[in-house]
Motif scaffolding. Structure first.
Motif, PDB file in Angstrom:
ATOM      1  N   SER A 244       0.264  -1.336  -0.245  1.00 33.27           N
ATOM      2  CA  SER A 244      -0.279  -0.019  -0.078  1.00 33.27           C
ATOM      3  C   SER A 244       0.990   1.511  -0.158  1.00 33.27           C
ATOM      4  O   SER A 244       0.512   2.518  -0.909  1.00 33.27           O
ATOM      5  CB  SER A 244      -1.126  -0.408   0.867  1.00 33.27           C
ATOM      6  N   ARG A 245       1.799   0.997   0.375  1.00 31.68           N
ATOM      7  CA  ARG A 245       2.533   2.129   0.518  1.00 31.68           C
ATOM      8  C   ARG A 245       3.707   2.809  -0.446  1.00 31.68           C
ATOM      9  O   ARG A 245       3.623   3.787  -1.013  1.00 31.68           O
ATOM     10  CB  ARG A 245       4.476   2.475   1.392  1.00 31.68           C
TER      11      ARG A 245
ATOM     12  N   ARG B 277       0.536   4.450  -3.136  1.00 31.08           N
ATOM     13  CA  ARG B 277      -0.066   5.176  -2.884  1.00 31.08           C
ATOM     14  C   ARG B 277       1.573   6.534  -3.298  1.00 31.08           C
ATOM     15  O   ARG B 277       1.040   8.010  -2.678  1.00 31.08           O
ATOM     16  CB  ARG B 277       0.315   5.950  -0.829  1.00 31.08           C
TER      17      ARG B 277
ATOM     18  N   TYR C  51      -2.562   5.500   3.097  1.00 35.84           N
ATOM     19  CA  TYR C  51      -2.470   4.112   2.719  1.00 35.84           C
ATOM     20  C   TYR C  51      -3.078   3.443   3.414  1.00 35.84           C
ATOM     21  O   TYR C  51      -3.930   3.653   4.393  1.00 35.84           O
ATOM     22  CB  TYR C  51      -1.020   3.811   2.602  1.00 35.84           C
ATOM     23  N   TYR C  52      -3.276   2.005   3.748  1.00 35.68           N
ATOM     24  CA  TYR C  52      -3.628   0.728   4.004  1.00 35.68           C
ATOM     25  C   TYR C  52      -3.083   0.979   5.568  1.00 35.68           C
ATOM     26  O   TYR C  52      -1.862   0.809   5.718  1.00 35.68           O
ATOM     27  CB  TYR C  52      -3.896  -0.394   3.670  1.00 35.68           C
TER      28      TYR C  52
END
Length: 287
Positions: A104-105, A108, A173-174
């Motif tokens: 996710s990072r 993002r 992000y997640y």
């Protein structure tokens, strides 16, 4: 001569270039020795990728290593950073959460660069050039690219301007719920401690009620002594920790040249370190 147990200098929050620090794990260990530390924790963001290199440097540097990770999560819809010490890196539930966070990072970061590039002269390749091999690209690396491009003077200015969550460039992000991550850390044999819980300079912080809920889930401690906490905030956190039966830690949150934080500027009491060591599944790597 080794320091007496009561005199040990223990810093339980640092970052290497495997996440957003500027030193390789081995160089960080050497810097810890120069700073006079007896024990240091490597707690890169959402990864255990630097553990082996740091552990290999223990005999040479004489500094004991606590293997840890700083895990991105949330409570009350707000960002929470959870330090996990001495957990099993192969535990399926925790490993899956860390991998999901890293992925996710990256997504993002790409989206943020795309947005920033509409107004400033940086590209994804510029950002990759500021990132060490194997590291997950994040906002610090975007900040470094902005510095090289002459947009800002340093990382601090980048985070206060272009990269602040208040701009249209920012992308979330997640992040899993903190209580769920605490449970996963405990299942993996780790010791969970909230990093800089009152760091209002970074944005809104979670309530005492949220911390109490985390304590019920098995939280072990609060990182009380941190440069982003005022004296009043440290006193309030100490009182809260006492009320909830939590330990108080202290650390530098060192990032090398990336931030002004200096190794050993805040320390953890040896008795608290012994609690963490006793509770963790992994052993501390000693010289």
């Amino acid at each position: 001569m080794p320091a007496a147990d009561s005199d040990r200098r223990i810093d339980l929050h640092t970052h290497s270039s495997v996440s957003d620090g500027t030193q390789r794990p081995s160089a960080l260990m050497a810097s810890a020795a120069i700073a006079g530390l007896d024990v240091v924790a490597l707690t890169d963001h959402d990864t255990t990728g630097g553990w082996a290199e740091a552990a290999a440097a223990v005999p040479r540097t004489g500094v004991a290593l606590v293997r840890g990770t700083e895990i991105s999560c949330k409570a009350e819809g707000l960002s929470v950073h959870l330090l996990s010490y001495l957990h099993d890196p192969a535990h399926p539930a925790l490993a899956q959460e860390l991998e999901r966070s890293r992925a996710s990072r990256l997504i993002r970061a790409e989206e943020m660069v795309n947005r920033i590039a509409e107004d400033y002269p940086i590209t994804w390749e510029d950002v990759r050039a500021q990132t060490a091999d194997g590291a997950t690209i994040g906002r610090p690396h975007i900040a470094d690219a902005l510095v090289v491009a002459g947009v800002v003077e340093d990382r601090a200015e980048a985070f206060a301007s272009v990269l602040t969550p208040r701009t249209a460039y920012y992308v979330r992000y997640y992040a899993p719920e903190a209580t769920e991550v605490i449970e996963a850390v405990l299942e993996a044999g780790g010791v969970p401690v909230i990093a800089h819980p009152r760091a209002g300079v970074r944005g809104r912080v979670v309530s005492d009620a949220a911390i109490a809920e985390m304590a019920e889930a098995g939280l072990m401690g609060l990182e009380v002594h941190h440069r982003d906490h005022t004296a009043a905030e440290r006193a309030q956190l100490t009182a809260l920790a006492t009320a909830l039966g939590l330990a108080c830690t202290g650390s530098s949150d060192y990032h090398g040249a990336g931030k002004p934080n200096r190794l050993g500027e805040n320390l953890t009491e040896p008795a608290v370190f012994e609690q963490i060591e006793a509770a963790g599944r992994l052993k501390v790597v000693r010289p």
